[in-house]
Design a protein around this motif. Structure first.
Motif, PDB file in Angstrom:
ATOM      1  N   THR A  18       0.851  -1.194   0.000  1.00 19.61           N
ATOM      2  CA  THR A  18       0.000   0.000   0.000  1.00 19.61           C
ATOM      3  C   THR A  18       0.890   1.248   0.000  1.00 19.61           C
ATOM      4  OG1 THR A  18      -0.084  -0.174   2.392  1.00 19.61           O
ATOM      5  CG2 THR A  18      -1.937  -1.101   1.183  1.00 19.61           C
ATOM      6  N   HIS A  20       3.006   3.884   1.034  1.00 21.55           N
ATOM      7  CA  HIS A  20       3.780   4.087   2.265  1.00 21.55           C
ATOM      8  C   HIS A  20       3.990   5.585   2.469  1.00 21.55           C
ATOM      9  CE1 HIS A  20       7.467   4.076   4.758  1.00 21.55           C
ATOM     10  NE2 HIS A  20       6.998   2.931   5.210  1.00 21.55           N
ATOM     11  N   GLU A  56      -4.386  -4.433  -6.756  1.00 17.96           N
ATOM     12  CA  GLU A  56      -5.043  -3.718  -5.637  1.00 17.96           C
ATOM     13  C   GLU A  56      -4.083  -2.732  -4.978  1.00 17.96           C
ATOM     14  OE1 GLU A  56      -4.849  -7.008  -5.976  1.00 17.96           O
ATOM     15  OE2 GLU A  56      -4.597  -8.062  -4.066  1.00 17.96           O
ATOM     16  N   PHE A  57      -2.774  -3.004  -5.052  1.00 19.23           N
ATOM     17  CA  PHE A  57      -1.819  -2.036  -4.501  1.00 19.23           C
ATOM     18  C   PHE A  57      -1.737  -0.800  -5.401  1.00 19.23           C
ATOM     19  CE2 PHE A  57       0.379  -5.875  -2.451  1.00 19.23           C
ATOM     20  CZ  PHE A  57      -0.311  -5.696  -1.262  1.00 19.23           C
ATOM     21  N   ASN A  60      -4.660   1.235  -4.521  1.00 17.05           N
ATOM     22  CA  ASN A  60      -4.451   1.895  -3.225  1.00 17.05           C
ATOM     23  C   ASN A  60      -3.522   3.105  -3.366  1.00 17.05           C
ATOM     24  OD1 ASN A  60      -2.481   2.129  -0.763  1.00 17.05           O
ATOM     25  ND2 ASN A  60      -4.399   1.377   0.080  1.00 17.05           N
ATOM     26  N   ILE A  61      -2.476   2.954  -4.167  1.00 13.55           N
ATOM     27  CA  ILE A  61      -1.498   4.043  -4.342  1.00 13.55           C
ATOM     28  C   ILE A  61      -2.159   5.220  -5.070  1.00 13.55           C
ATOM     29  CG2 ILE A  61       0.634   4.672  -5.573  1.00 13.55           C
ATOM     30  CD1 ILE A  61       1.570   1.707  -4.973  1.00 13.55           C
ATOM     31  N   GLY A  64      -4.670   6.896  -2.810  1.00 11.87           N
ATOM     32  CA  GLY A  64      -3.990   7.632  -1.733  1.00 11.87           C
ATOM     33  C   GLY A  64      -3.454   8.967  -2.242  1.00 11.87           C
ATOM     34  N   SER A 261       1.019   3.267   6.376  1.00  8.80           N
ATOM     35  CA  SER A 261       0.314   3.428   5.095  1.00  8.80           C
ATOM     36  C   SER A 261      -0.591   4.643   5.140  1.00  8.80           C
ATOM     37  CB  SER A 261      -0.624   2.247   4.836  1.00  8.80           C
ATOM     38  OG  SER A 261       0.089   1.169   4.464  1.00  8.80           O
ATOM     39  N   SER A 263      -3.382   4.923   3.763  1.00  9.90           N
ATOM     40  CA  SER A 263      -4.776   4.517   4.025  1.00  9.90           C
ATOM     41  C   SER A 263      -5.013   4.273   5.520  1.00  9.90           C
ATOM     42  CB  SER A 263      -5.160   3.291   3.198  1.00  9.90           C
ATOM     43  OG  SER A 263      -4.119   2.373   3.121  1.00  9.90           O
TER      44      SER A 263
END
Ligand code: GLU
Length: 481
Positions: A18, A20, A56-57, A60-61, A64, A261, A263
């Motif tokens: 995710t 960082h 999915e990462f 997420n990035i 974010g 993370s 998130s």
């Protein structure tokens, strides 16, 4: 600092986890620099590690970055789609003699490293296959061996560059671990999967990157990448290596430190403005007079690498909390309501009846706003407005004394039918004090205990007004008698 070339910077996250906080801070510095110089902030998803990269990462990035307000220009470059360009660069290096095939087996390389370790030497590849003759190479292929491709690193070379944060930098070729692998093992007539340093150089050039801004843990990579760019005759970007984020003990912030993370910060109730503001302070000192609370736009108008520190930046929760509080306190009640309502509704509150009234909700936000540190505090502090509070021991003790009971008994019959204005509320308190023969302070303390089940809480008159508006004051006072 005078910047002459058009600024094009990039964030190059690997979707192996995710977003960082370290990557997000790198994104902040890139974004600020691009904004300051009217440049472009580009994105490249470095997804060449097939096993560890996950869609999915990537999601997420991207989410974010959007949440933080770090919008990028154009479509992100997807590194795995560029493998042919990477292979072509490797082919050029093979053709120009800058790269060669190395057939050393894993077992041989391990034995070599064991020997180096036994002799207390730093591990490095000893360049054993650098100058194989065609016959030697043929013999190795005939043994059925596959080869990695290595890039020659001259031990005598000194790699020098000017770093925007760290000034004049110098790295000895001898300290780069020997000839570097740029493509994974493959049959000798093929080019295996290209590796990190090579692909970064090729892609940075393809994207026309003018400045590479990234964490100082990449300094040794920079030395290698400069050699590769030189051999490929590609233009060299300017580098800025930013300080690492450290934990309370002064070590590099890692997963072991708990929350890392973006998130997770989001879920804890930090606002994007506060987190972006705080990350800017992780390694950058604002100019005199600017203070520590600012928006990304404000920081962008003055951002400069001259004010980026070389020393690691210690993560300071107190400062982050302070900034988050400042951001929440400054929010208009309507804006705070927009953010709190989903959290309340997730608990089944504020969905029906008088508490579903937006203007009542907004007044509640105006009351609670000034005491919030985290958005999530607005759940706990709003709870007695949506559910019957349990009475804590101090409030219970207060309600147990005679003066309190007399005060509440005096108050109860005079509660108005309609709205309760602040003036009417003040008069009611005075009258109750007189009727019960107690000080006004006793009436107030007792009323607070009855309404909230606690002796602490926000402004009493406003609290009372809000509870009166939803018809909850009478029941709570009665229940305390
Ligand atoms: N994918 C690399 C990382 O996430 C990028 C490094 C770079 O900025 O060149 O560390």
């Amino acid at each position: 600092m005078t910047i002459t070339v058009p600024v094009r910077v990039r964030l190059a996250p690997s979707p192996t986890g995710t977003l960082h906080i370290g990557t997000a801070r790198t994104a902040v510095f890139n974004w600020l620099f691009a904004r300051r110089h009217g440049g472009k902030f580009l994105l490249r998803i470095e997804d060449t590690d097939k096993e560890r990269s996950k869609p999915e990462f990537t999601t997420n990035i991207l989410e974010g970055l959007q949440w933080l307000g770090l919008h990028w220009d154009g479509e992100p470059m997807i590194q795995s789609e560029r493998i042919e360009a990477h292979r072509a660069a490797i082919a050029r290096l093979l053709a120009s003699g800058h790269a060669y095939r190395c057939y050393a087996s894993e077992a041989e390389l391990t034995a070599m490293r064991d020997q180096q370790q036994a002799a207390s030497k730093a591990p490095r590849y000893d360049n054993r296959h650098r100058n194989l003759s065609p016959d030697q190479e043929r013999a190795l292929i005939d043994e059925g061996r596959q080869a990695v491709i290595r890039f020659r690193i001259d031990d005598e070379a000194t790699i020098q560059w000017h770093d925007l944060v760290r000034g004049s930098m110098s790295w000895a070729g001898a300290d780069l671990g020997g000839d570097m692998v740029i493509a994974r093992r493959a049959p000798a007539d093929q080019i295996g999967d290209p590796l990190y340093n090579l692909v970064v150089v090729v892609d940075d050039a393809a994207m026309g990157i003018s400045h590479v801004i990234r964490g100082e843990d990449h300094i040794a990579n920079t030395a290698k990448q400069l050699l590769l760019a030189d051999a490929l005759e590609l233009p060299l970007p300017v580098f800025a290596h930013t300080p690492l984020i450290l934990n309370q003990e002064g070590r590099k912030l890692s997963k072991r430190d708990g929350v890392t993370s973006v998130s997770e910060f989001q879920a804890m109730g930090y606002t994007p403005d506060a987190l972006a503001n705080y990350m800017t302070l992780l390694g950058w000192s604002p100019p005199e007079g600017m203070g520590e609370r600012f928006s990304l736009e404000e920081a962008a108008s003055v951002f400069d690498f001259d004010r980026v520190n070389r020393a690691g930046a210690r993560f300071d929760w107190d400062k982050l909390n302070w900034i988050n509080g400042q951001v929440l306190h400054a929010l208009a009640p309507s804006n705070l309501r927009e953010q709190l309502l989903p959290l309340w509704q997730a608990r089944g509150w504020a969905t029906a009846g008088p508490t579903a009234d937006p203007s009542w909700q907004e007044q509640l936000c105006a009351l609670l706003g000034p005491s919030l540190t985290l958005l999530a505090d607005g759940i706990e502090q709003a709870m007695p407005f949506f559910t019957l509070p349990t009475t804590d021991p101090q409030a219970s003790a207060q309600l147990g004394n005679e003066g309190a009971q007399a005060a509440l008994r005096a108050l109860l019959p005079n509660l108005p039918e309609g709205d309760l204005s602040p003036e009417a509320a003040a008069t009611l308190l005075d009258q109750a004090a007189e009727t019960a023969g107690v000080k006004k302070g006793v009436v107030m303390k007792s009323l607070r205990a009855a309404l909230l089940g606690s002796l602490q809480g926000p402004d009493l008159i406003t609290t009372w007004q809000l509870l009166h508006a939803i018809g909850a004051d009478q029941a709570r006072i009665s229940a305390s008698l």
